[in-house]
Design a protein around this motif. Structure first.
Motif: not given
Lengths: 348, 863
Positions: B379-381, B457-458, B462, B464-465
């Motif tokens: 994920n994005h983190e 990106q969504n 943004k 997301t993954h």
């Protein structure tokens, strides 16, 4: 001039003692194209010419004479589009000799034979005197006369082929007015030139007025001086002045007449001649257009099939009224309101 | 018959629509008929009013003129004309107005004379037969026309006509006299003449009326007759809209039994064909009556309505409306059906797409699951959400172990922070980062991988993954190493000839100096000079061998900070050995230190390959040359545009150029492809430049080739300059590290070398015990284990190798340090053996280096 649209042509022929009508189309063998074109034009115009009746107006007088022109105007109004109007002027007003009358009548006759009109309209006495009575009494060609003064007896009317309208001075309405508005008038003077027609005019007046109990006496004059003297005498000796024609008065002067009227006028004055309306308070005059219109209407009816013998000879029935406001004011004379409304107002 | 269920609703809609249309049409018909009837009634009322008005006007005129005569003692023609003309002017329906005085027989002549004197000079009383003098009847009195207005020539013919002579009119004159009322009648004077509608009214003497004591015939003194203009009246009624009008006159009131009806006027009836009759729809009529004095005028109006009279526009519009509604109904049904069908088809399509997508996803999932490359989704983190089986196979972790863990778990620590910063900058900017890196296996070992990391990106852009595809490069690296080794061996083969020549020269120099030293043995200065010469030549030979061995060594890729200037100089020197002397070679190297991170062996191999290619290219040239240069390159705009992946602002540029045969234009972009060669069969493998290209990529560098056929070729290599780097120095100093009385067990099967080293180390403070093989060494160690502080072993020895011996020795004394010596580059015994304190040096080595290694090993084990 030929109007193809309405089939109405006005062609004038003036008095030409030795003249003759010219050919409208002159043959020229060197110009076959012109001939062909003319023939084509002729063919095209044939149906129009065939269905348009021809009326020949025989005027005793000449073009430009006011009475004659009025008759013509009346005719033209009625005949427009119904009859091809041709004209022949005998010009006997300017040529009063009997020989001339006879000569011009012969020319008219020749012209009639040449142009073969469907009907003749003969205006005023000389046309009947020199042409109709001698050559066309009871002839096959119908004749409508007009402008014959007072009576048709001198010319032997009625004929089987003729009818028309007399020209009688409108004395009756004047007498009627005087009888209703000026009951005190008992004696009147007729002032006119010493000529036959004026003698006849006087007689007619005398009869009309007499029928209403008014006596009329004449003063016939030869020159302007006599006319002035007559005028002054009438002011002194009568209740009414009837002013006749001025034709036949030597050295007639409008200026003198005007001066006389303005200085001497005191009694009620009337006339039956519209050109004399400057010198009378009231003028009730004949309408030349009425003569022309009636003659034209009769012509149209005859051409439409009405038997000319059934149409009676009648006298003129319409007139013009002129009031001279200058003279009326001077004489402090009031005319009926309905008369003033109808009248044409003139002044000196 | 069975009806298609799809068609059935359409039939139903059509039937409903047509029924509706019929109903509308019927209503429109009735409405149209009603409208027609209303219009008829309105029209007939209007017509009646018009006729009545006109008749009334004629009647009024008659009354007015009668009144005039009653009011005056005598009415002259002027007064009559004025009144009559005014009436005619105002009422066109009046054809003419006549005054006929009552003339007794004895008055006839006087009357005629009066009229002649009044201007009608030919006036005579006559009958109606062409004005004949003699009347056809025996009158008791006359009613001749005295005045008639308008006085047209035609009307003028009536002047003097005695109307009593008109037999058809005489009874009505009589009736008018006796009744004193207006009598209306229609007469036809003759068959040739049209009928005339006359209204008569008698005039009586003074103010008397017929009812006075005198008889009407005694009182009557005239007659006023108004002739109605039937044409004008006809115009009034002909304006009517298809209405048949009959006007009849009843001379006496209609209800009287002797009333005789006379037709006055009939409007022209339109001939209706038989076909039209068939279209007859309805007939409407009305009858109205107008009183005229003692008479009555009846107006019968009729209208036959046919289909033609209906409001075709209304009917057409109604029919069209009905049809439009029908069509709309059908279209609505069809539209509903079409929509249902479309929905059905769409559902089927969606189901199909879902199936296809499911299958695709399954295939994708299978592909992902069965992919040889490891796939990591975080994920994005950076928390791992998915790994495929290949990941477990490559990295040793089970999926459950890494799900929820940070991706940094895979970090090997072999890359500096700048490397990761650059990587993440690229990824977070939305680009895909690709590159080689070392990851750490679960067991701690490093795995060379090639990894692509892409952000997902969504819709709002943004991230997301992250998806990482990781390829295990271990095998590839081994293959590359093997390939490079083969390349090296190929190069070495080339070098051997030159090296042999140099070695012969050096041997000749050594032998010559030895000869001179022996000859002057008694002259120590000369001997020392000759020995120094021998050492210099020996050092040079040792350097040459060392370089050769270093080049041929089969090492793994070691990226370290290197001074490119020294490296290129050494590489040039080594490669130059294999180049014929007739080729002019030159090396122009910048004095500026250029530090890069790289593998020295690979870089040497690059220079070797390029110079060997240049050598082959200039073979046929008259004045061949090969130039090598190195300079500091600051990227220009074209360079940055061409290489957007360029990560450095400073590059070391190595240029190898020649004036050889060059490369044809069409093959410029193929020269780096594997197995592509322009050399003759047997002369080239086609892998040289491919290897160069791969190596440059490994170093994050770029290579460009410029060539003009038959003129020149130059290769430019750009290697990024390392920032704030320090060059690893193999030797900290060149001093001998002396011993402190420690005992060395020296094991080497080469006697001369063993003895030389023993002599050297004995001379610098060590006690040296020597053995010629491992077995002997183990024996000695067993015997003097407590005395021996360090063991120096050759790796490859007869009877027992150094590794085996060291293993045994370590078993005897676990903390004894070892220094292995080997002349084979492929050997690295420390990789597999778990020696706690051991180092490896390569032969031939400097005495200084060896002394330092011994000193370091001893100090590292000392308490």
């Amino acid at each position: 001039m030929r109007n193809h649209g309405g089939g109405y042509t006005i062609r004038s022929v003036s008095a030409q003692p030795t003249g003759k009508t010219g050919n409208l189309l002159k043959m020229n063998h060197k110009r076959p194209i012109t001939i062909l074109f003319a023939l084509l034009l002729g063919l095209l115009s044939m149906p129009v010419a065939a269905c348009a009746a021809k009326c020949l107006y025989i005027s005793s007088y000449h073009k430009g004479y006011e009475w004659n022109d009025g008759i013509e105007r009346g005719m033209e109004n009625i005949l427009h589009g119904k009859c091809e109007l041709d004209r022949f002027y005998m010009d006997t007003k300017r040529h009063r000799e009997k020989e001339y009358g006879k000569e011009i009548a012969l020319q008219a006759k020749a012209y009639i034979e040449q142009s073969s009109p469907d009907i003749l309209i003969a205006a005023d006495d000389n046309a009947s005197r020199y042409l109709i009575q001698p050559y066309y009494k009871n002839s096959p060609i119908p004749v409508v006369f007009c402008g014959i003064n007072y009576t048709v007896k001198p010319y032997g009317y009625p004929y089987n082929n003729a009818t028309g309208m007399l020209e009688i001075s409108p004395i009756r309405p004047v007498v009627k007015l005087i009888k209703s508005q000026f009951r005190k008038i008992k004696h009147g003077i007729y002032l006119g030139p010493d000529v036959i027609s004026q003698h006849r005019e006087f007689e007619l007046n005398r009869e009309r007025y007499a029928s209403k109990g008014i006596r009329i006496t004449p003063i016939f004059v030869k020159n302007m001086g006599e006319w002035v003297a007559g005028y002054n005498k009438a002011q002194q000796n009568s209740d009414l002045l009837i002013i006749g024609n001025n034709g036949g008065i030597e050295n007639w002067s409008d200026k003198e007449a005007r001066k006389t009227v303005l200085t001497e006028q005191s009694i009620f004055s009337v006339t039956s001649y519209d050109w004399m309306n400057r010198y009378a308070m009231l003028a009730i005059t004949k309408v030349p257009e009425e003569q022309g219109e009636w003659a034209a209407k009769v012509a149209v009816a005859v051409l439409a099939g009405e038997r000319i013998k059934r149409i009676p000879i009648i006298a003129n029935r319409r007139w013009n009224i002129f009031t001279n406001t200058t003279l009326l004011n001077m004489g402090e004379i009031k005319l009926p309101r309905h008369l003033m409304l109808k009248a044409i107002k003139v002044s000196l | 018959m069975r009806i298609n269920p799809l068609i059935k609703p359409i039939y139903l809609a059509t039937a409903i629509g047509l029924l509706f249309s019929s109903a509308l049409l019927t209503l429109a018909c009735f409405n149209s008929i009603n409208t027609q009837e209303r219009q008829f009634l309105s029209e007939t009322a209007r017509l009646k009013e018009q006729v009545a008005l006109n008749i009334r006007k004629a009647h009024e005129t008659l009354d007015n003129i009668t009144s005039l005569f009653k009011a005056s003692e005598y009415v002259d023609s002027d007064e009559f004309d004025a009144l009559a003309e005014d009436a005619l002017h105002r009422h066109p329906v009046i054809d003419s107005v006549m005054f006929l005085p009552h003339i007794a027989l004895e008055e006839r002549r006087a009357f005629e004379a009066f009229m002649q004197d009044s201007g009608f000079v030919t006036y005579k009383i006559h009958g109606n037969h062409n004005g004949q003098e003699k009347l056809h009847y025996e009158p008791e009195y006359y009613f001749p026309v005295k005045y008639i207005i308008p006085l047209t020539p035609s009307h003028a013919t009536l002047i003097g006509e005695d109307f009593l002579s008109i037999s058809a009119l005489a009874p009505y004159i009589e009736q008018a006299i006796t009744s004193g009322r207006t009598i209306a009648t229609m007469i036809r004077k003759s068959t040739e003449e049209p009928p005339q509608f006359l209204m008569l009214k008698a005039l009586y003497a003074g103010n008397s009326s017929p009812n006075s004591k005198y008889s009407p015939h005694e009182l009557v003194n005239g007659m006023i007759i108004v002739r109605v203009n039937l044409n004008a009246l006809k115009k009034v009624i002909q304006n009517s809209n298809n209405i048949t009008i009959d006007i009849h006159l009843h001379p006496t009131p209609k209800d009287q039994p002797d009333a005789q009806e006379i037709s006055v006027l009939s409007s022209v009836k339109q001939q209706q064909s038989e076909a039209t009759e068939h279209w007859k729809l309805h007939s409407i009529n009305t009858e109205e009556a107008i009183d005229i004095g003692n008479s009555q005028l009846s107006i019968n109006m009729q209208k036959t309505l046919s289909w033609h009279d209906l409001d075709i526009t209304l009917l057409t519009l109604t029919l069209l409306t009905g049809l439009v509604i029908t069509v709309l109904l059908i279209m609505t049904v069809r539209s509903t059906q079409a929509r249902n069908r479309e929905l059905h088809e769409r559902n089927e399509m969606i189901a199909k797409q879902v199936q296809e997508k499911t299958r695709e996803l399954q295939q994708l999932s299978q592909a992902v699951e069965s992919a040889g490359e490891s796939i990591i989704i975080s994920n994005h983190e950076g928390l791992i959400e998915y790994v495929n089986p290949a990941f477990s196979k490559i990295m040793g972790y089970e999926a459950a172990e890494v799900i929820g863990q940070k991706t940094s778990i895979l970090k090997s620590g072999q890359h500096d922070q700048a490397f990761y910063t650059d990587m993440w900058n690229r990824i977070l900017s939305g680009d895909t980062w690709s590159g080689s890196l070392l990851d750490q296996h679960k067991n701690g070992s490093f795995i060379p991988t090639y990894m692509s990391i892409s952000p997902i990106q969504n819709e709002q852009g943004k991230i997301t993954h992250f998806v990482a595809i990781q390829q295990d490069m271990t095998e590839l690296k081994h293959a590359e190493q093997k390939f490079r080794q083969s390349q090296k061996m190929e190069s070495i083969g080339t070098l051997v000839g030159g090296i042999a020549h140099d070695f012969n020269n050096m041997m000749a120099a050594i032998l010559g100096n030895i000869f001179l030293a022996q000859k002057n043995i008694d002259q120590p200065d000369i001997v020392e000079e000759k020995l120094a010469n021998i050492k210099a030549v020996g050092d040079r030979a040792a350097d040459m061998v060392k370089q050769l061995l270093s080049f041929a060594r089969k090492d793994m890729l070691v990226m370290e900070n290197l001074d490119l200037t020294a490296l290129i100089q050494n590489a040039f020197d080594l490669a130059q050995v294999g180049i014929q002397e007739n080729i002019d070679t030159s090396c122009d190297i910048t004095s500026e230190p250029l530090i890069i991170q790289g593998d020295a062996t690979q870089l040497q191999q690059i220079i070797m390959n390029l110079m060997n290619n240049a050598r082959d290219a200039v073979e046929a040239k008259k004045s061949p040359y090969i130039k090598v240069s190195l300079d500091h390159y600051h990227p220009e705009a074209w360079f940055l545009a061409k290489y957007p992946e360029a990560v450095s602002r400073d590059y070391g540029r190595i240029t190898v150029s020649d004036n050889g045969c060059g490369l044809p234009k069409g093959i410029m972009d193929k020269v780096f492809e594997p197995f592509f060669t322009t050399k003759a069969v047997g002369k080239g493998t086609g892998l040289g430049l491919s290897m160069v290209y791969g190596s440059i990529q490994t170093h994050n560098g770029m290579i460009e080739v410029n060539s003009r056929e038959n003129i020149s070729t130059s290769f430019n290599i750009y290697l990024p300059i390392a920032q704030q780097a320090e060059v690893s120095s193999p030797l900290k100093n060149s001093e001998l590290e002396t011993g402190k009385g420690e005992t060395i067990l020296l094991v080497d099967d080469e006697d001369y070398l063993r003895e030389t080293i023993k002599e050297v180390f004995s001379s610098i403070g060590y006690t040296v015990i020597s053995a010629s093989n491992g077995e002997e060494a183990v024996g000695l160690f067993r015997a003097k284990a407590s005395d021996i502080d360090i063991v120096i072993l050759d790796v490859v020895m007869p009877v027992m190798g150094g590794i085996e011996a060291a293993t045994i020795i370590q078993g005897l004394k676990h903390d004894v340090p070892f220094v292995f010596m080997t002349g084979y580059s492929s050997q690295n015994p420390l990789e597999q053996q778990g020696f706690r304190n051991a180092s490896l040096i390569r032969k031939p080595s400097d005495i200084q280096l060896l002394s330092r290694e011994i000193r370091d090993a001893l100090e590292s084990t000392s308490p």
